[in-house]
Design a protein around this motif. Structure first.
Motif: not given
Length: 209
Positions: A64-69, A90-93, A114-116, A131-135
Motif C-alpha cells: 500500500g506504500t505510495q512511491v514516486v520515482d 509506483f508513480h514514475l515521473v 502497480n505502475v503509473t 510515502d517515499i521518493v526514490v531517485s
C-alpha cells in the motif's frame, strides 16, 4: 539475470518471468528510443536492475506504500522495484516524454498493474502526497531534497525506523554534496550488499522526514 538470483531468491513465478523479460524489452525499445547506453544493455541486470534493487535491500516497502520515482529515465529504479514489490504503488515521473513512452511500454508488456507514469517535472506535481521518493543520480542531494519535501507525507523517524522520506542512489565522493544539502542521510555502501566491482563507491542514501 543470474546476478539477480545471486542476491535474491524469494520470487514468485510471475516475478521471475517479469525480471527475465527485461533484457529483451529494453533491447527492443532501445532500438527505437535510446534510453540506455548501448554498452550498458549487455550489463542491464547488474548496472540497472540490481543497482535499482539495492533500495529493496535496505528498505522493505509495506503493502500500500505510495512511491514516486523522480527523474525515472527509462524506468530505473522504479520498474525493478515495482516487480519486486507488487503490492506497492509506483508513480514514475520524467520531464522527457520519450523516456516516459518507454516506461509505459515496458510496464504494459510486463503487466505491471502497480505502475503509473507521467511526462512531468517533479515540481509540477500538485495535490498529491507520497510515502517515499526514490531517485537515481538525477541531481545533487540538495536539489533532490528540495523537490521531494513538498511531495512527502510527514511522520517522525523513530529510532532506526524509516517511514517517509527520500531514498536515492549516488556514487563517488559524497562528502561535499552531503554537507551542502543541509541534511544528514543514512548512507549504505552498495558494495557491502552486493560485492561486485561495479558497486565500488556507490551508495544508497536515506533522508527521513
Amino acid at each position: 539475470m543470474d546476478i539477480i538470483l545471486k542476491y535474491f531468491s524469494d520470487f514468485t513465478a510471475q516475478q521471475l518471468e517479469q525480471f527475465s523479460a527485461l533484457k529483451d524489452l529494453y533491447q527492443e525499445w532501445n532500438e527505437k528510443i535510446n534510453v540506455i547506453s548501448r554498452k550498458d544493455i549487455d550489463a542491464l541486470y547488474e548496472k540497472h536492475v540490481l543497482h535499482s534493487l539495492s533500495i529493496a535491500a535496505v528498505h522493505d516497502f509495506e503493502p500500500g506504500t505510495q512511491v514516486v520515482d523522480l527523474g525515472t529515465g527509462g524506468g530505473f529504479p522504479g520498474i525493478p522495484l515495482a516487480i519486486f514489490f507488487p503490492e506497492v504503488q509506483f508513480h514514475l515521473v520524467d520531464s522527457i516524454g520519450k523516456k516516459i513512452k518507454v516506461v509505459e511500454g515496458v510496464a504494459e508488456s510486463l503487466g505491471l498493474k502497480n505502475v503509473t507514469a507521467a511526462h512531468s517535472r517533479i515540481e509540477d506535481i500538485k495535490n498529491r502526497k507520497f510515502d517515499i521518493v526514490v531517485s537515481r543520480a538525477v541531481a545533487p542531494l540538495k536539489d533532490l531534497w528540495h523537490w521531494s519535501k513538498p511531495l512527502l507525507k510527514k511522520s517522525p523517524v523513530l529510532g532506526r525506523e524509516f517511514k517517509h522520506g527520500l531514498i536515492c542512489l549516488k556514487g563517488g565522493d559524497l562528502a561535499q554534496e552531503i554537507s551542502e544539502s543541509g541534511v544528514k542521510p543514512r548512507r549504505t555502501a552498495i558494495h557491502e550488499l552486493f560485492p561486485e566491482a561495479f558497486f565500488q563507491d556507490k551508495y544508497v542514501l536515506q533522508v527521513g522526514i
